[in-house]
Motif scaffolding. Structure first.
Motif, PDB file in Angstrom:
ATOM      1  N   LEU A  69       0.835  -1.202   0.000  1.00 61.77           N
ATOM      2  CA  LEU A  69       0.000   0.000   0.000  1.00 61.77           C
ATOM      3  C   LEU A  69       0.869   1.251   0.000  1.00 61.77           C
ATOM      4  O   LEU A  69       0.624   2.203  -0.746  1.00 61.77           O
ATOM      5  CB  LEU A  69      -0.917   0.014   1.228  1.00 61.77           C
ATOM      6  N   TRP A  70       1.896   1.237   0.868  1.00 63.76           N
ATOM      7  CA  TRP A  70       2.786   2.397   0.938  1.00 63.76           C
ATOM      8  C   TRP A  70       3.466   2.637  -0.407  1.00 63.76           C
ATOM      9  O   TRP A  70       3.499   3.771  -0.910  1.00 63.76           O
ATOM     10  CB  TRP A  70       3.849   2.191   2.019  1.00 63.76           C
ATOM     11  N   ALA A  71       4.016   1.573  -1.007  1.00 64.25           N
ATOM     12  CA  ALA A  71       4.741   1.713  -2.271  1.00 64.25           C
ATOM     13  C   ALA A  71       3.817   2.198  -3.381  1.00 64.25           C
ATOM     14  O   ALA A  71       4.197   3.043  -4.202  1.00 64.25           O
ATOM     15  CB  ALA A  71       5.378   0.379  -2.659  1.00 64.25           C
ATOM     16  N   ASN A  72       2.595   1.682  -3.412  1.00 61.36           N
ATOM     17  CA  ASN A  72       1.634   2.086  -4.440  1.00 61.36           C
ATOM     18  C   ASN A  72       1.327   3.580  -4.338  1.00 61.36           C
ATOM     19  O   ASN A  72       1.315   4.307  -5.339  1.00 61.36           O
ATOM     20  CB  ASN A  72       0.355   1.268  -4.290  1.00 61.36           C
ATOM     21  N   ARG A  73       1.111   4.055  -3.120  1.00 61.97           N
ATOM     22  CA  ARG A  73       0.791   5.474  -2.932  1.00 61.97           C
ATOM     23  C   ARG A  73       2.013   6.354  -3.165  1.00 61.97           C
ATOM     24  O   ARG A  73       1.898   7.476  -3.664  1.00 61.97           O
ATOM     25  CB  ARG A  73       0.209   5.684  -1.533  1.00 61.97           C
ATOM     26  N   ARG A  74       3.183   5.835  -2.811  1.00 59.91           N
ATOM     27  CA  ARG A  74       4.411   6.589  -3.059  1.00 59.91           C
ATOM     28  C   ARG A  74       4.632   6.753  -4.563  1.00 59.91           C
ATOM     29  O   ARG A  74       4.985   7.839  -5.033  1.00 59.91           O
ATOM     30  CB  ARG A  74       5.598   5.861  -2.419  1.00 59.91           C
ATOM     31  N   ILE A  75       4.433   5.686  -5.322  1.00 58.75           N
ATOM     32  CA  ILE A  75       4.578   5.762  -6.775  1.00 58.75           C
ATOM     33  C   ILE A  75       3.592   6.768  -7.356  1.00 58.75           C
ATOM     34  O   ILE A  75       3.940   7.585  -8.216  1.00 58.75           O
ATOM     35  CB  ILE A  75       4.372   4.370  -7.410  1.00 58.75           C
ATOM     36  N   THR A  76       2.347   6.727  -6.874  1.00 56.95           N
ATOM     37  CA  THR A  76       1.335   7.668  -7.354  1.00 56.95           C
ATOM     38  C   THR A  76       1.764   9.107  -7.094  1.00 56.95           C
ATOM     39  O   THR A  76       1.655   9.977  -7.966  1.00 56.95           O
ATOM     40  CB  THR A  76      -0.013   7.404  -6.660  1.00 56.95           C
ATOM     41  N   TYR A  77       2.271   9.357  -5.894  1.00 51.73           N
ATOM     42  CA  TYR A  77       2.739  10.703  -5.541  1.00 51.73           C
ATOM     43  C   TYR A  77       3.876  11.143  -6.459  1.00 51.73           C
ATOM     44  O   TYR A  77       3.892  12.283  -6.952  1.00 51.73           O
ATOM     45  CB  TYR A  77       3.201  10.720  -4.082  1.00 51.73           C
ATOM     46  N   LEU A  78       4.836  10.254  -6.716  1.00 52.39           N
ATOM     47  CA  LEU A  78       5.984  10.607  -7.554  1.00 52.39           C
ATOM     48  C   LEU A  78       5.555  10.929  -8.982  1.00 52.39           C
ATOM     49  O   LEU A  78       6.057  11.877  -9.597  1.00 52.39           O
ATOM     50  CB  LEU A  78       6.997   9.456  -7.554  1.00 52.39           C
ATOM     51  N   VAL A  79       4.620  10.137  -9.512  1.00 54.81           N
ATOM     52  CA  VAL A  79       4.122  10.395 -10.865  1.00 54.81           C
ATOM     53  C   VAL A  79       3.416  11.750 -10.923  1.00 54.81           C
ATOM     54  O   VAL A  79       3.591  12.531 -11.864  1.00 54.81           O
ATOM     55  CB  VAL A  79       3.175   9.268 -11.325  1.00 54.81           C
ATOM     56  N   GLN A  80       2.633  12.050  -9.899  1.00 57.77           N
ATOM     57  CA  GLN A  80       1.949  13.346  -9.858  1.00 57.77           C
ATOM     58  C   GLN A  80       2.950  14.496  -9.796  1.00 57.77           C
ATOM     59  O   GLN A  80       2.751  15.546 -10.423  1.00 57.77           O
ATOM     60  CB  GLN A  80       0.999  13.390  -8.665  1.00 57.77           C
ATOM     61  N   GLU A  81       4.033  14.310  -9.039  1.00 60.20           N
ATOM     62  CA  GLU A  81       5.070  15.340  -8.960  1.00 60.20           C
ATOM     63  C   GLU A  81       5.708  15.584 -10.327  1.00 60.20           C
ATOM     64  O   GLU A  81       5.972  16.732 -10.706  1.00 60.20           O
ATOM     65  CB  GLU A  81       6.154  14.919  -7.954  1.00 60.20           C
ATOM     66  N   ILE A  82       5.953  14.513 -11.071  1.00 60.11           N
ATOM     67  CA  ILE A  82       6.549  14.653 -12.402  1.00 60.11           C
ATOM     68  C   ILE A  82       5.577  15.342 -13.353  1.00 60.11           C
ATOM     69  O   ILE A  82       5.963  16.186 -14.167  1.00 60.11           O
ATOM     70  CB  ILE A  82       6.981  13.277 -12.943  1.00 60.11           C
ATOM     71  N   ARG A  83       4.306  15.010 -13.246  1.00 54.96           N
ATOM     72  CA  ARG A  83       3.307  15.667 -14.096  1.00 54.96           C
ATOM     73  C   ARG A  83       3.256  17.169 -13.823  1.00 54.96           C
ATOM     74  O   ARG A  83       3.082  17.979 -14.737  1.00 54.96           O
ATOM     75  CB  ARG A  83       1.925  15.064 -13.858  1.00 54.96           C
ATOM     76  N   LEU A  84       3.413  17.535 -12.561  1.00 58.95           N
ATOM     77  CA  LEU A  84       3.318  18.950 -12.192  1.00 58.95           C
ATOM     78  C   LEU A  84       4.592  19.728 -12.514  1.00 58.95           C
ATOM     79  O   LEU A  84       4.536  20.881 -12.952  1.00 58.95           O
ATOM     80  CB  LEU A  84       3.012  19.077 -10.694  1.00 58.95           C
ATOM     81  N   HIS A  85       5.755  19.088 -12.286  1.00 61.12           N
ATOM     82  CA  HIS A  85       7.010  19.837 -12.342  1.00 61.12           C
ATOM     83  C   HIS A  85       7.967  19.378 -13.437  1.00 61.12           C
ATOM     84  O   HIS A  85       9.043  19.956 -13.592  1.00 61.12           O
ATOM     85  CB  HIS A  85       7.717  19.748 -10.983  1.00 61.12           C
ATOM     86  N   GLY A  86       7.602  18.342 -14.182  1.00 60.82           N
ATOM     87  CA  GLY A  86       8.466  17.878 -15.261  1.00 60.82           C
ATOM     88  C   GLY A  86       9.369  16.734 -14.833  1.00 60.82           C
ATOM     89  O   GLY A  86       9.484  16.400 -13.649  1.00 60.82           O
ATOM     90  N   ASN A  87      10.020  16.114 -15.824  1.00 61.97           N
ATOM     91  CA  ASN A  87      10.888  14.966 -15.572  1.00 61.97           C
ATOM     92  C   ASN A  87      12.006  15.302 -14.599  1.00 61.97           C
ATOM     93  O   ASN A  87      12.582  16.391 -14.631  1.00 61.97           O
ATOM     94  CB  ASN A  87      11.499  14.467 -16.885  1.00 61.97           C
ATOM     95  N   ASN A  88      12.296  14.343 -13.750  1.00 63.66           N
ATOM     96  CA  ASN A  88      13.346  14.483 -12.748  1.00 63.66           C
ATOM     97  C   ASN A  88      13.970  13.102 -12.578  1.00 63.66           C
ATOM     98  O   ASN A  88      13.284  12.150 -12.209  1.00 63.66           O
ATOM     99  CB  ASN A  88      12.738  14.985 -11.435  1.00 63.66           C
ATOM    100  N   ASP A  89      15.264  12.982 -12.870  1.00 66.25           N
ATOM    101  CA  ASP A  89      15.907  11.668 -12.857  1.00 66.25           C
ATOM    102  C   ASP A  89      15.810  10.982 -11.498  1.00 66.25           C
ATOM    103  O   ASP A  89      15.671   9.762 -11.417  1.00 66.25           O
ATOM    104  CB  ASP A  89      17.376  11.786 -13.263  1.00 66.25           C
ATOM    105  N   GLU A  90      15.887  11.754 -10.433  1.00 61.82           N
ATOM    106  CA  GLU A  90      15.814  11.170  -9.094  1.00 61.82           C
ATOM    107  C   GLU A  90      14.443  10.537  -8.851  1.00 61.82           C
ATOM    108  O   GLU A  90      14.342   9.430  -8.307  1.00 61.82           O
ATOM    109  CB  GLU A  90      16.089  12.242  -8.042  1.00 61.82           C
ATOM    110  N   LEU A  91      13.385  11.229  -9.278  1.00 62.61           N
ATOM    111  CA  LEU A  91      12.037  10.688  -9.106  1.00 62.61           C
ATOM    112  C   LEU A  91      11.800   9.495 -10.026  1.00 62.61           C
ATOM    113  O   LEU A  91      11.178   8.506  -9.630  1.00 62.61           O
ATOM    114  CB  LEU A  91      10.993  11.773  -9.372  1.00 62.61           C
ATOM    115  N   LEU A  92      12.300   9.584 -11.265  1.00 58.75           N
ATOM    116  CA  LEU A  92      12.164   8.469 -12.200  1.00 58.75           C
ATOM    117  C   LEU A  92      12.860   7.224 -11.654  1.00 58.75           C
ATOM    118  O   LEU A  92      12.328   6.115 -11.730  1.00 58.75           O
ATOM    119  CB  LEU A  92      12.751   8.843 -13.558  1.00 58.75           C
ATOM    120  N   ALA A  93      14.058   7.416 -11.095  1.00 61.34           N
ATOM    121  CA  ALA A  93      14.810   6.288 -10.539  1.00 61.34           C
ATOM    122  C   ALA A  93      14.056   5.652  -9.383  1.00 61.34           C
ATOM    123  O   ALA A  93      14.015   4.417  -9.254  1.00 61.34           O
ATOM    124  CB  ALA A  93      16.187   6.754 -10.073  1.00 61.34           C
ATOM    125  N   GLU A  94      13.429   6.476  -8.545  1.00 60.35           N
ATOM    126  CA  GLU A  94      12.691   5.928  -7.407  1.00 60.35           C
ATOM    127  C   GLU A  94      11.465   5.149  -7.876  1.00 60.35           C
ATOM    128  O   GLU A  94      11.136   4.093  -7.318  1.00 60.35           O
ATOM    129  CB  GLU A  94      12.273   7.038  -6.444  1.00 60.35           C
TER     130      GLU A  94
END
Length: 247
Positions: free
Chosen positions: A45-70
């Motif tokens: 559950l934690w990992a699923n929500r964390r992934i969702t949050y990271l994808v939303q961050e990329i949608r809002l602020h653009g590609n980020n290698d650190e977020l993509l790697a995570e």
């Protein structure tokens, strides 16, 4: 609400937010322990929500290698697919899925940039609406996501070369099931399936049985060692070898 802790023992959990438009803080005394096998859905559950949050961050602020790697690391470790990491099991016209699974992180990030670039940047139109709906559904999940199922532009796709065993993801490479967060294709020890050595490790840690039940060939981490269960290999383990695995 799901979170992650890195050490056991007594601690204080702090929850902050807003109530009636005003900031509030609540503190709770908690005790963290390793839990039981019945708790294995919580990391998913934690990992699923964390992934969702990271994808939303990329949608809002653009590609980020650190977020993509995570995102890639979480998808592989927990066996949770996203629209942008489905290449790990789907492959393409250039690479088989197992080639994606074993490529180094920089290459994987590059692939994710290419595949997710357009969808990540879309803020309107059909793609954006579909993606937003998929992310909303994913973020509200109260049960772990189904292994091998992913929404791609609104279409549900299923793959049988990925599995979640407990809170661990595994990917199938031919006849071999490989623990998702292992890198490369090397191992430290090969053990013959159903040999004395095989049952020696099960006697030491019966919980390994749920992973070994995936198939005749399984590669996983035991202690500090990467072990491959196969049709050939060690048939007996010495005391020093067992100590190496279970020290």
């Amino acid at each position: 609400m799901a979170g992650r802790f890195t050490s056991e023992g007594a601690a204080t959990a702090v929850v902050t937010g807003k109530l009636g438009g005003k900031p509030v803080t609540y503190e709770y005394s908690v005790t963290f322990d390793r839990g039981t096998f019945d708790d294995e859905f919580i990391p998913l559950l934690w990992a699923n929500r964390r992934i969702t949050y990271l994808v939303q961050e990329i949608r809002l602020h653009g590609n980020n290698d650190e977020l993509l790697a995570e995102i890639i690391d979480l998808s592989k470790k927990y066996g949770i697919l996203t629209e942008y990491t489905s290449f790990l099991v789907a492959g393409d016209e250039r690479h088989r899925p197992e080639e994606f699974q074993t490529m180094d992180k920089d290459e994987a990030i590059s692939e994710m940039r290419v595949r997710g670039g357009r969808a990540f940047s879309e803020q309107s139109g059909k793609i954006a609406v579909t993606q937003s709906s998929d992310l909303k559904t994913q973020s509200y999940m109260i049960m772990p996501p189904t292994s091998g199922v992913v929404q791609i532009e609104g279409e549900t796709r299923r793959f049988n070369n990925i599995a979640q065993v407990g809170a661990q993801g595994f990917f199938r490479q031919g006849n071999l099931w490989v623990q998702g967060d292992l890198s490369g294709d090397k191992y430290d020890m090969k053990i013959k399936q159903y040999s004395k050595a095989y049952f020696q490790i099960l006697e030491k840690d019966p919980s390994l049985g749920k992973y070994l039940g995936l198939g005749n060939q399984v590669r996983l981490q035991i202690g500090s060692q990467v072990v491959q269960i196969d049709t050939e290999g060690k048939e007996t383990l010495t005391d020093s070898e067992l100590k190496l695995l279970f020290q």
